[in-house]
Design a protein around this motif. Sequence first.
Motif, PDB file in Angstrom:
ATOM      1  N   UNK A  59      52.500   0.614  36.597  1.00 32.76           N
ATOM      2  CA  UNK A  59      52.442  -0.173  37.829  1.00 32.76           C
ATOM      3  C   UNK A  59      52.511   0.714  39.081  1.00 32.76           C
ATOM      4  N   UNK A  60      52.498   2.042  38.877  1.00 34.56           N
ATOM      5  CA  UNK A  60      52.546   2.941  40.026  1.00 34.56           C
ATOM      6  C   UNK A  60      51.390   2.686  40.995  1.00 34.56           C
ATOM      7  N   UNK A  61      50.140   2.526  40.526  1.00 31.84           N
ATOM      8  CA  UNK A  61      49.054   2.253  41.483  1.00 31.84           C
ATOM      9  C   UNK A  61      49.310   1.016  42.340  1.00 31.84           C
ATOM     10  N   UNK A  62      49.926  -0.001  41.760  1.00 29.94           N
ATOM     11  CA  UNK A  62      50.251  -1.219  42.512  1.00 29.94           C
ATOM     12  C   UNK A  62      51.291  -0.922  43.591  1.00 29.94           C
ATOM     13  N   UNK A  63      52.306  -0.135  43.226  1.00 29.14           N
ATOM     14  CA  UNK A  63      53.343   0.245  44.187  1.00 29.14           C
ATOM     15  C   UNK A  63      52.734   1.040  45.339  1.00 29.14           C
ATOM     16  N   UNK A  64      51.867   1.991  45.003  1.00 30.89           N
ATOM     17  CA  UNK A  64      51.253   2.824  46.030  1.00 30.89           C
ATOM     18  C   UNK A  64      50.364   1.997  46.956  1.00 30.89           C
ATOM     19  N   UNK A  65      49.668   1.028  46.392  1.00 32.78           N
ATOM     20  CA  UNK A  65      48.789   0.186  47.205  1.00 32.78           C
ATOM     21  C   UNK A  65      49.590  -0.614  48.224  1.00 32.78           C
ATOM     22  N   UNK A  66      50.727  -1.143  47.812  1.00 32.35           N
ATOM     23  CA  UNK A  66      51.587  -1.870  48.758  1.00 32.35           C
ATOM     24  C   UNK A  66      52.113  -0.931  49.840  1.00 32.35           C
ATOM     25  N   UNK A  67      52.512   0.285  49.452  1.00 32.82           N
ATOM     26  CA  UNK A  67      53.019   1.246  50.430  1.00 32.82           C
ATOM     27  C   UNK A  67      51.924   1.630  51.422  1.00 32.82           C
ATOM     28  N   UNK A  68      50.707   1.761  50.931  1.00 28.75           N
ATOM     29  CA  UNK A  68      49.585   2.120  51.800  1.00 28.75           C
ATOM     30  C   UNK A  68      49.301   1.009  52.812  1.00 28.75           C
ATOM     31  N   UNK A  69      49.347  -0.229  52.359  1.00 28.56           N
ATOM     32  CA  UNK A  69      49.132  -1.356  53.281  1.00 28.56           C
ATOM     33  C   UNK A  69      50.251  -1.425  54.323  1.00 28.56           C
ATOM     34  N   UNK A  70      51.458  -1.101  53.896  1.00 28.58           N
ATOM     35  CA  UNK A  70      52.588  -1.093  54.818  1.00 28.58           C
ATOM     36  C   UNK A  70      52.403  -0.009  55.876  1.00 28.58           C
ATOM     37  N   UNK A  71      51.928   1.153  55.453  1.00 31.31           N
ATOM     38  CA  UNK A  71      51.641   2.233  56.398  1.00 31.31           C
ATOM     39  C   UNK A  71      50.573   1.794  57.398  1.00 31.31           C
TER      40      UNK A  71
ATOM     41  N   UNK B  88      56.259   6.409  48.196  1.00 35.43           N
ATOM     42  CA  UNK B  88      56.114   4.956  48.280  1.00 35.43           C
ATOM     43  C   UNK B  88      57.461   4.277  48.504  1.00 35.43           C
ATOM     44  N   UNK B  89      58.483   4.730  47.790  1.00 38.50           N
ATOM     45  CA  UNK B  89      59.809   4.140  47.973  1.00 38.50           C
ATOM     46  C   UNK B  89      60.280   4.319  49.415  1.00 38.50           C
ATOM     47  N   UNK B  90      60.060   5.506  49.973  1.00 39.29           N
ATOM     48  CA  UNK B  90      60.468   5.749  51.359  1.00 39.29           C
ATOM     49  C   UNK B  90      59.696   4.839  52.321  1.00 39.29           C
ATOM     50  N   UNK B  91      58.441   4.550  52.009  1.00 40.84           N
ATOM     51  CA  UNK B  91      57.711   3.631  52.871  1.00 40.84           C
ATOM     52  C   UNK B  91      58.321   2.234  52.807  1.00 40.84           C
ATOM     53  N   UNK B  92      58.765   1.789  51.643  1.00 41.75           N
ATOM     54  CA  UNK B  92      59.430   0.482  51.530  1.00 41.75           C
ATOM     55  C   UNK B  92      60.739   0.474  52.312  1.00 41.75           C
ATOM     56  N   UNK B  93      61.470   1.593  52.261  1.00 44.85           N
ATOM     57  CA  UNK B  93      62.775   1.654  52.921  1.00 44.85           C
ATOM     58  C   UNK B  93      62.660   1.959  54.411  1.00 44.85           C
TER      59      UNK B  93
ATOM     60  N   UNK C 155      47.789  10.339  50.808  1.00 45.21           N
ATOM     61  CA  UNK C 155      47.292   9.559  51.941  1.00 45.21           C
ATOM     62  C   UNK C 155      47.109   8.090  51.602  1.00 45.21           C
ATOM     63  N   UNK C 156      47.224   7.751  50.331  1.00 45.73           N
ATOM     64  CA  UNK C 156      47.158   6.343  49.934  1.00 45.73           C
ATOM     65  C   UNK C 156      48.441   5.926  49.217  1.00 45.73           C
ATOM     66  N   UNK C 157      49.524   6.655  49.495  1.00 46.59           N
ATOM     67  CA  UNK C 157      50.815   6.363  48.871  1.00 46.59           C
ATOM     68  C   UNK C 157      51.870   5.971  49.893  1.00 46.59           C
ATOM     69  N   UNK C 158      51.469   5.840  51.155  1.00 43.77           N
ATOM     70  CA  UNK C 158      52.429   5.465  52.187  1.00 43.77           C
ATOM     71  C   UNK C 158      52.654   6.516  53.242  1.00 43.77           C
ATOM     72  N   UNK C 159      52.106   7.730  53.053  1.00 44.46           N
ATOM     73  CA  UNK C 159      52.293   8.793  54.039  1.00 44.46           C
ATOM     74  C   UNK C 159      51.501   8.483  55.305  1.00 44.46           C
TER      75      UNK C 159
END
Length: 324
Positions: A31-43, A257-262, A287-291
């Motif tokens: 489920x890592x790709x799903x987590x990264x996608x959410x972090x990217x949208x948050x960024x 990704x976790x840091x982007x959520x937090x 660049x698609x993981x929340x950075x």
Amino acid sequence: MNLTAIASKALDGVPPSDAEILFLIELAPDRLPELLAHAHRMRAANFGDEVGLCAIVNAKSGTCSEDCAFCAQSGHHAAESPEYPLMDAEDIAAAGARAKAAGASRFGIVASGKLVGGADLDGFEAAVRSVAAQGLVPDLSPGILDRGQLKRLKNAGLRGYHHNLETSASHFPKMCTTHAYEEDVNAVRAGLDAGLYVCSGGIFGIGETWDDRVELALLLRGLGVPSVPMNFLTPIPGTPLEDRAPLSPEEALKIIALYRFLLPDRQLRICGGRPTVFGPDRRDEVLTAGASGLMIGDYLTTRGGDAREDIAAVRRAGLTPAKE
């Protein structure tokens, strides 16, 4: 628990609960790709399509009084590291000009050591003015500055103060014994109180736990730090961590990704250790993981990647370099 719901709440300013943080940490690898996608949208929601590009110069190197276990510049270790006093302002400005030509908009003047003496303070003041004259945003990473020094440098044109906390308060004594963690926290507070753009983050892969990573993120959030550099260990011969294996790309991406959520609205800059962990084949993935930012060019004592390739990666991700 629902990953989409956790991400939506974070975007609305509701931090994940302890149970939700544990859920994110324990998310199955597939489920890592799903987590990264959410972090990217948050960024994207907080930074649009822009990526901040910064660069540094190792303006004063080696013989540091502190014994940080991961650092080649410590005078306590046997690592081979360049040793020289603070560079002249003209040479620092020339390094800034090269960084600007490579695409950086912020430029950090980094110096080894804990405290700043009068002669170096004069040198930093001249360097800040010279970097600003290049059309760059001048940042400074000199160790611990007091409020009077911060005010003087701000009056000279300093925009950003960089001082990493490195890891959690719980893990810090295993990494450094020559000063107290609270000294670093107070330095960050002083920079914020001075009205400077404070850049403070940590280094990952130094034996810390996921709890340590969360503890650091929550402290940075509580302090109100706007910019968080994320470094990954490059094991350096002669340091106490020379035999520690680098993190896998998957674990490093999960940390981002976790840091982007937090820290949904904070600048997350991927800095040292990026070539070690991601190499040339997976460099685009951060660049698609929340950075939301990258350090381009070389680091303190290790080589970075080609800035042109980094900018090409930014554009491949459908993003653009920010004009900070």
